[in-house]
Design a protein around this motif. Sequence first.
Motif, short mmCIF file in Angstrom:
data_model
loop_
_atom_site.label_atom_id
_atom_site.label_comp_id
_atom_site.label_asym_id
_atom_site.label_seq_id
_atom_site.Cartn_x
_atom_site.Cartn_y
_atom_site.Cartn_z
N GLU A 189 9.28 -2.02 -12.38
CA GLU A 189 8.55 -3.16 -11.84
C GLU A 189 7.67 -2.77 -10.65
O GLU A 189 6.67 -3.43 -10.38
N TRP A 190 8.02 -1.72 -9.92
CA TRP A 190 7.20 -1.24 -8.80
C TRP A 190 5.88 -0.68 -9.30
O TRP A 190 4.85 -0.78 -8.65
N GLY A 191 5.94 -0.01 -10.48
CA GLY A 191 4.78 0.64 -11.07
C GLY A 191 5.21 1.87 -11.84
O GLY A 191 6.39 2.03 -12.16
N ASP A 192 4.28 2.76 -12.13
CA ASP A 192 4.58 3.98 -12.87
C ASP A 192 4.51 5.18 -11.94
O ASP A 192 3.62 5.27 -11.09
N ALA A 207 3.66 -5.50 -6.61
CA ALA A 207 4.86 -4.77 -6.19
C ALA A 207 5.10 -4.94 -4.70
O ALA A 207 4.22 -4.74 -3.88
N ASP A 246 1.02 4.78 -9.94
CA ASP A 246 0.22 3.63 -10.36
C ASP A 246 1.03 2.38 -10.00
O ASP A 246 1.83 1.90 -10.79
N ARG A 247 0.81 1.90 -8.79
CA ARG A 247 1.60 0.79 -8.27
C ARG A 247 1.17 -0.52 -8.93
O ARG A 247 -0.03 -0.80 -9.05
N ALA A 248 2.14 -1.35 -9.32
CA ALA A 248 1.86 -2.65 -9.91
C ALA A 248 1.18 -3.53 -8.87
O ALA A 248 1.42 -3.39 -7.66
N GLU A 249 0.34 -4.44 -9.31
CA GLU A 249 -0.44 -5.27 -8.40
C GLU A 249 0.41 -6.07 -7.42
O GLU A 249 0.07 -6.18 -6.26
#
Length: 116
Positions: free
Chosen positions: A100-103, A76, A71-74
Amino acid sequence: MGKSIASRFENIDITRSVLRAVIINDDELTLEMDFCLEEAHPDYEAPGADEDCCFHPGLLKFAGISKLGLDRAENAGETKRRFAIQSFNIEGTKFDMACEWGDIHLQARSIRVLTE
């Protein structure tokens, strides 16, 4: 017999470590990391004037992935090259990390920790 996963992180402060890249190939996932080494680690060197930690490059390699959730952060990767880690857990064949990249959530047959 090889070392346990937990022992491979001995003298590494994983919450102060950072993620540099996520690489996906077939049923493998590689996380390029800058591990934050503690003073007792054999590769430890005093940090430079602009660093708060002794960073050492390494990889987390996952093979034989049976479940994968990214689940990449918007934002990232737009401005950052190093992503701080908020939570990190390896339990048996399961791995979970929020940064910070995502989960990242996965289950893999093989989890290897490599330092360069």
